[in-house]
Scaffold this motif. Structure first.
Motif, PDB file in Angstrom:
ATOM      1  N   LEU A  89      -8.579 -13.264  -4.194  1.00 16.09           N
ATOM      2  CA  LEU A  89      -9.169 -12.156  -4.939  1.00 16.09           C
ATOM      3  C   LEU A  89     -10.602 -11.890  -4.492  1.00 16.09           C
ATOM      4  O   LEU A  89     -11.024 -10.729  -4.389  1.00 16.09           O
ATOM      5  CB  LEU A  89      -9.119 -12.455  -6.440  1.00 16.09           C
ATOM      6  CG  LEU A  89      -7.723 -12.441  -7.058  1.00 16.09           C
ATOM      7  CD1 LEU A  89      -7.781 -12.909  -8.504  1.00 16.09           C
ATOM      8  CD2 LEU A  89      -7.103 -11.054  -6.967  1.00 16.09           C
ATOM      9  N   TRP A  91     -11.681 -12.428  -1.496  1.00 14.93           N
ATOM     10  CA  TRP A  91     -11.586 -11.811  -0.168  1.00 14.93           C
ATOM     11  C   TRP A  91     -11.268 -10.323  -0.298  1.00 14.93           C
ATOM     12  O   TRP A  91     -11.761  -9.504   0.469  1.00 14.93           O
ATOM     13  CB  TRP A  91     -10.536 -12.529   0.680  1.00 14.93           C
ATOM     14  CG  TRP A  91     -10.737 -12.400   2.161  1.00 14.93           C
ATOM     15  CD1 TRP A  91     -11.630 -11.600   2.816  1.00 14.93           C
ATOM     16  CD2 TRP A  91     -10.018 -13.095   3.184  1.00 14.93           C
ATOM     17  NE1 TRP A  91     -11.514 -11.736   4.176  1.00 14.93           N
ATOM     18  CE2 TRP A  91     -10.534 -12.655   4.429  1.00 14.93           C
ATOM     19  CE3 TRP A  91      -9.001 -14.037   3.172  1.00 14.93           C
ATOM     20  CZ2 TRP A  91     -10.050 -13.135   5.652  1.00 14.93           C
ATOM     21  CZ3 TRP A  91      -8.524 -14.508   4.383  1.00 14.93           C
ATOM     22  CH2 TRP A  91      -9.045 -14.063   5.603  1.00 14.93           C
ATOM     23  N   ARG A  92     -10.458  -9.960  -1.287  1.00 14.51           N
ATOM     24  CA  ARG A  92     -10.248  -8.531  -1.552  1.00 14.51           C
ATOM     25  C   ARG A  92     -11.573  -7.839  -1.853  1.00 14.51           C
ATOM     26  O   ARG A  92     -11.818  -6.707  -1.425  1.00 14.51           O
ATOM     27  CB  ARG A  92      -9.272  -8.337  -2.717  1.00 14.51           C
ATOM     28  CG  ARG A  92      -7.815  -8.532  -2.376  1.00 14.51           C
ATOM     29  CD  ARG A  92      -6.936  -8.219  -3.578  1.00 14.51           C
ATOM     30  NE  ARG A  92      -7.172  -6.868  -4.085  1.00 14.51           N
ATOM     31  CZ  ARG A  92      -6.507  -5.790  -3.690  1.00 14.51           C
ATOM     32  NH1 ARG A  92      -5.560  -5.898  -2.765  1.00 14.51           N
ATOM     33  NH2 ARG A  92      -6.776  -4.595  -4.202  1.00 14.51           N
ATOM     34  N   ARG A  93     -12.437  -8.494  -2.601  1.00 20.75           N
ATOM     35  CA  ARG A  93     -13.741  -7.921  -2.906  1.00 20.75           C
ATOM     36  C   ARG A  93     -14.566  -7.751  -1.631  1.00 20.75           C
ATOM     37  O   ARG A  93     -15.280  -6.746  -1.468  1.00 20.75           O
ATOM     38  CB  ARG A  93     -14.482  -8.814  -3.916  1.00 20.75           C
ATOM     39  CG  ARG A  93     -15.876  -8.327  -4.314  1.00 20.75           C
ATOM     40  CD  ARG A  93     -15.831  -6.977  -5.007  1.00 20.75           C
ATOM     41  NE  ARG A  93     -15.007  -6.967  -6.192  1.00 20.75           N
ATOM     42  CZ  ARG A  93     -15.414  -7.328  -7.414  1.00 20.75           C
ATOM     43  NH1 ARG A  93     -16.669  -7.725  -7.596  1.00 20.75           N
ATOM     44  NH2 ARG A  93     -14.592  -7.276  -8.444  1.00 20.75           N
ATOM     45  N   ILE A  95     -13.362  -7.189   1.323  1.00 22.89           N
ATOM     46  CA  ILE A  95     -12.794  -6.030   2.015  1.00 22.89           C
ATOM     47  C   ILE A  95     -13.342  -4.733   1.430  1.00 22.89           C
ATOM     48  O   ILE A  95     -13.731  -3.807   2.155  1.00 22.89           O
ATOM     49  CB  ILE A  95     -11.258  -6.066   1.929  1.00 22.89           C
ATOM     50  CG1 ILE A  95     -10.712  -7.262   2.712  1.00 22.89           C
ATOM     51  CG2 ILE A  95     -10.650  -4.765   2.446  1.00 22.89           C
ATOM     52  CD1 ILE A  95      -9.261  -7.578   2.425  1.00 22.89           C
ATOM     53  N   THR A  96     -13.395  -4.649   0.109  1.00 23.78           N
ATOM     54  CA  THR A  96     -13.941  -3.462  -0.545  1.00 23.78           C
ATOM     55  C   THR A  96     -15.401  -3.250  -0.150  1.00 23.78           C
ATOM     56  O   THR A  96     -15.822  -2.123   0.167  1.00 23.78           O
ATOM     57  CB  THR A  96     -13.818  -3.595  -2.070  1.00 23.78           C
ATOM     58  OG1 THR A  96     -12.437  -3.784  -2.412  1.00 23.78           O
ATOM     59  CG2 THR A  96     -14.350  -2.368  -2.782  1.00 23.78           C
ATOM     60  N   LEU A 124      -2.682 -11.549   1.862  1.00 20.91           N
ATOM     61  CA  LEU A 124      -3.395 -10.275   1.820  1.00 20.91           C
ATOM     62  C   LEU A 124      -2.702  -9.217   2.668  1.00 20.91           C
ATOM     63  O   LEU A 124      -2.568  -8.064   2.240  1.00 20.91           O
ATOM     64  CB  LEU A 124      -4.836 -10.477   2.293  1.00 20.91           C
ATOM     65  CG  LEU A 124      -5.775 -11.068   1.232  1.00 20.91           C
ATOM     66  CD1 LEU A 124      -7.044 -11.596   1.860  1.00 20.91           C
ATOM     67  CD2 LEU A 124      -6.101 -10.034   0.168  1.00 20.91           C
ATOM     68  N   SER A 127       0.172  -7.781   0.856  1.00 22.70           N
ATOM     69  CA  SER A 127      -0.043  -7.180  -0.458  1.00 22.70           C
ATOM     70  C   SER A 127      -1.110  -6.089  -0.480  1.00 22.70           C
ATOM     71  O   SER A 127      -1.212  -5.359  -1.464  1.00 22.70           O
ATOM     72  CB  SER A 127      -0.448  -8.265  -1.467  1.00 22.70           C
ATOM     73  OG  SER A 127      -1.663  -8.902  -1.085  1.00 22.70           O
ATOM     74  N   ASP A 128      -1.906  -5.964   0.586  1.00 20.11           N
ATOM     75  CA  ASP A 128      -3.029  -5.030   0.582  1.00 20.11           C
ATOM     76  C   ASP A 128      -2.886  -4.070   1.760  1.00 20.11           C
ATOM     77  O   ASP A 128      -3.144  -4.437   2.914  1.00 20.11           O
ATOM     78  CB  ASP A 128      -4.346  -5.794   0.682  1.00 20.11           C
ATOM     79  CG  ASP A 128      -5.553  -4.906   0.412  1.00 20.11           C
ATOM     80  OD1 ASP A 128      -5.444  -3.679   0.605  1.00 20.11           O
ATOM     81  OD2 ASP A 128      -6.610  -5.443   0.018  1.00 20.11           O
ATOM     82  N   ARG A 130      -4.693  -1.817   2.809  1.00 20.03           N
ATOM     83  CA  ARG A 130      -5.929  -1.489   3.520  1.00 20.03           C
ATOM     84  C   ARG A 130      -6.042  -2.267   4.832  1.00 20.03           C
ATOM     85  O   ARG A 130      -6.779  -1.855   5.729  1.00 20.03           O
ATOM     86  CB  ARG A 130      -7.144  -1.795   2.631  1.00 20.03           C
ATOM     87  CG  ARG A 130      -7.205  -0.947   1.374  1.00 20.03           C
ATOM     88  CD  ARG A 130      -8.390  -1.356   0.504  1.00 20.03           C
ATOM     89  NE  ARG A 130      -8.299  -2.737   0.039  1.00 20.03           N
ATOM     90  CZ  ARG A 130      -9.263  -3.373  -0.626  1.00 20.03           C
ATOM     91  NH1 ARG A 130     -10.400  -2.733  -0.903  1.00 20.03           N
ATOM     92  NH2 ARG A 130      -9.103  -4.630  -1.019  1.00 20.03           N
TER      93      ARG A 130
END
Length: 307
Positions: A89, A91-93, A95-96, A124, A127-128, A130
């Motif tokens: 989670l 790491w998603r941040r 990426i953003t 990731l 599921s992502d 991006r």
């Protein structure tokens, strides 16, 4: 062209900052594709992966490499506590945050994860959307199966579960999480690993300042690792291009598990293997691993190369 190295703190949940370095050529003018890099079970950005980020930046990408929460200069308590899903989670941040940086093309994001974060990369990428290209180097496939191989037999398994349960009871009464060494070859000292190759790797990449880093992690990090099976995500990655880099004699993230997972992945995919063990990726075989990853990202994130 000289590289610029910028220090960043990325706001994350829990009101903490994730410490990161952004590397890029000073001469970049048009928005560039970007690659986000993360390290394994308990590494730091300034260890064995910084030269991957530098290589990506030298090839014309914007590269960002961060320390997981509770490590290095990143915030988070308890220190040196490893929760794979929390790291994903975070790491998603990252990426953003990367997509919002000036000079980054937000539609051309690549992801590079090694070892434990190689497993995160599978999750990731599966599921992502991006993520437009992914490299999973010597990835964790099944923490459960890896744990069984490190602690074979019912007696060793029960002894470890007893330690987990005692730690849980102590935390219920208000104690801090128990801690143990990451690695030692002393059979009488509890540790996650008994692998001399890991000790040699740490000697190769000394991380200094014990105020930021020590050789102990929380015991519950091992419990969480045994509950983590990122390989189940691999068949969800396609059509995102997947490169896997696998050692032929990997006992840390076993070779057979990685190759079996690769067979389940959909196209487009590619496999690079090198002769050696888990930690040989970072030095002896860096030309093959770093070069192969750079070529993969160039092919799939740079329009002229893709065309």
């Amino acid at each position: 062209m000289a590289l610029e190295r910028e220090e960043h703190w990325i706001p994350a949940e829990g009101r903490i900052g994730l410490h990161a370095w952004v590397l890029r050529h000073a001469e970049l003018t048009a928005p560039a594709p970007a690659i986000t890099v993360a390290h394994g079970f308990r590494g730091l950005a300034e260890g064995g992966l910084m030269h991957y980020a530098e290589r990506f930046a030298e090839a014309g990408f914007v590269a960002i490499i961060h320390d997981h929460r509770s490590f290095g200069l990143s915030g988070g308590w308890p220190r040196h506590d490893i929760d794979p899903w929390r790291q994903i989670l975070d790491w998603r941040r990252v990426i953003t945050y990367l997509q919002e940086l000036p000079g980054v093309d937000p539609d051309r994001i690549g992801l590079f994860g090694s070892s434990y974060a190689g497993g995160h990369a599978l999750v990731l990428a599966g599921s992502d959307p991006r993520i437009k290209a992914v490299v999973a180097q010597v990835p964790t496939i099944s923490g459960y199966e890896q744990g069984k191989r490190r602690n074979p037999g019912a007696e060793a398994t029960q002894a470890l579960q007893d330690r987990f349960n005692a730690d849980e009871r102590a935390q219920l009464r208000g104690a801090d999480p128990d801690r143990q060494l990451l690695v030692t070859t002393d059979p009488d000292v509890p540790s996650v690993y008994k692998d001399p190759a890991l000790i040699a790797y740490e000697d190769r990449f000394p991380l200094g300042d014990l105020g930021r880093f020590d050789r102990k992690i929380t015991l519950r990090s091992t419990l969480k690792a045994q509950m983590y099976d990122p390989g189940v995500w691999i068949d969800r990655i396609a059509p995102t291009p997947l490169l896997m880099i696998v050692a032929t004699n990997d006992t840390m993230t076993p070779t057979d598990m990685a190759l079996a997972a690769y067979e389940r992945a959909g196209e487009p995919k590619e496999l690079i293997t090198y002769e050696g063990g888990h930690f040989d990726a970072y030095v002896e075989h860096f030309a093959a691993t770093g070069g192969g990853a750079t070529d993969w990202f160039t092919r799939h994130l740079v329009p002229a190369a893709a065309g």
